[in-house]
Design a protein around this motif. Structure first.
Motif: not given
Length: 244
Positions: A3, A6, A20, A22-25
Motif C-alpha cells: 500500500s 501505490r 482516486l 490517495g484514498d479520495e475519489q
C-alpha cells in the motif's frame, strides 16, 4: 504492490470507473471518465488522432479533433495531473496506477505454464481481483472488446487458481475461486469441472454430485445439450452408486 508503494493517482476500471487521489475519489464528468478510461486501457502513449476518432466516431475528423482539444482543456485537478499531454500524443503519467493492468498481470502469472503461481498470488485478494468485470454498463465498441477479452482472461485465471488451491490443500479457497467463475458464466463447463474437482478433493461427494446435476439441468434447459466427459467423467462413479 504494498500500500505504501501505490501511486497517489489511480484509475479504477474494474466494476466501474473511479479516479482516486490517495484514498479520495475524485469526481469528473462522464466525458472525462471515457477519455481517461481510453488512455488507461491503451497502456501506452495514444495518438491524438486515434483518441479523437475512437471517442467521437460519429463526428467528422476536424470536429472530433476539436472535441478532444476541448475535453483535454476541461480537465482539472487530479484529472489533469494524471495525464501527460503532448502535441501529438497523450499518455498516463508515469506514477499513475491502473487496476486492470495489475489484474491482467495477476492473471498472466497464474496462467503461466512455465512458472508456478507465486505464493503471494494464492490469496482471497487474488480471487477478488479476478471477480469483477471491466466497466460494466459501458457499450462503446472500444470498451466491449476490452471487456470481453478481460472476461475470458479472468475466467481462465480463476479456474487455474482453483487448481492451484486444490494442489495446496486449500479447498475452501478453491471452491470460492471456481464458484466465482461459475456464477460469471453458468454454462461454462470448464468452470463447473473446476468446482466439482474442488468438492471432490475435499471429500464432499454430495456437493460435487449436486453441482453436476444443477449444471446438467441448466444445460438441458438452456441449450438442449448434455455435459461432455470433461465434467461427466468426474462424477460417473458417484452417479452409478446413486442410481436406484
Amino acid at each position: 504492490m504494498e500500500s505504501g508503494d501505490r501511486p497517489a493517482l489511480r484509475v479504477v476500471l474494474l466494476g466501474g470507473f473511479r479516479l482516486l487521489a490517495g484514498d479520495e475519489q475524485v469526481t469528473v464528468s462522464g466525458g472525462s471518465e471515457r477519455l481517461l478510461s481510453f488512455v488507461a486501457l491503451c497502456g501506452q502513449a495514444v495518438p491524438r488522432t486515434l483518441m479523437a476518432g475512437t471517442l467521437w466516431p460519429d463526428r467528422p475528423e476536424r470536429r472530433a479533433y476539436s472535441s478532444l482539444r476541448s475535453a483535454l482543456a476541461r480537465l482539472e485537478g487530479a484529472g489533469r495531473q494524471i495525464l501527460d499531454v503532448g502535441a501529438t500524443e497523450v499518455r498516463l503519467s508515469q506514477d499513475a496506477g491502473v487496476d486492470i493492468e495489475e489484474a491482467r498481470s495477476l492473471a498472466r502469472r497464474v496462467l503461466d505454464p512455465d512458472t508456478p503461481t507465486p505464493v503471494r498470488d494464492l490469496s482471497a485478494d487474488s480471487v477478488e481481483s479476478l471477480s469483477v468485470d471491466l466497466l460494466p454498463g459501458w457499450y462503446e465498441d472500444w470498451v466491449v472488446r476490452e471487456a470481453e477479452d478481460w472476461h475470458q482472461l479472468r475466467l481462465h485465471a480463476l479456474e487455474a487458481l482453483a487448481e492451484d488451491f486444490i494442489a495446496a490443500g486449500r479447498f475452501a479457497d478453491a471452491v470460492a475461486a471456481a464458484g466465482v467463475a461459475v456464477r460469471a458464466e453458468p454454462l461454462r463447463e470448464s468452470s463447473h469441472a473446476a468446482l466439482i474437482r474442488a468438492h471432490l478433493a475435499e471429500g464432499n461427494q454430495a456437493e460435487a454430485l449436486r453441482d453436476y446435476e444443477r449444471y446438467e439441468r441448466l444445460l438441458e434447459t438452456e441449450l438442449r445439450l448434455r455435459p461432455t466427459p470433461l465434467v461427466s467423467d468426474l462424477v460417473a462413479g458417484l452417479r452409478a452408486v446413486a442410481q436406484p
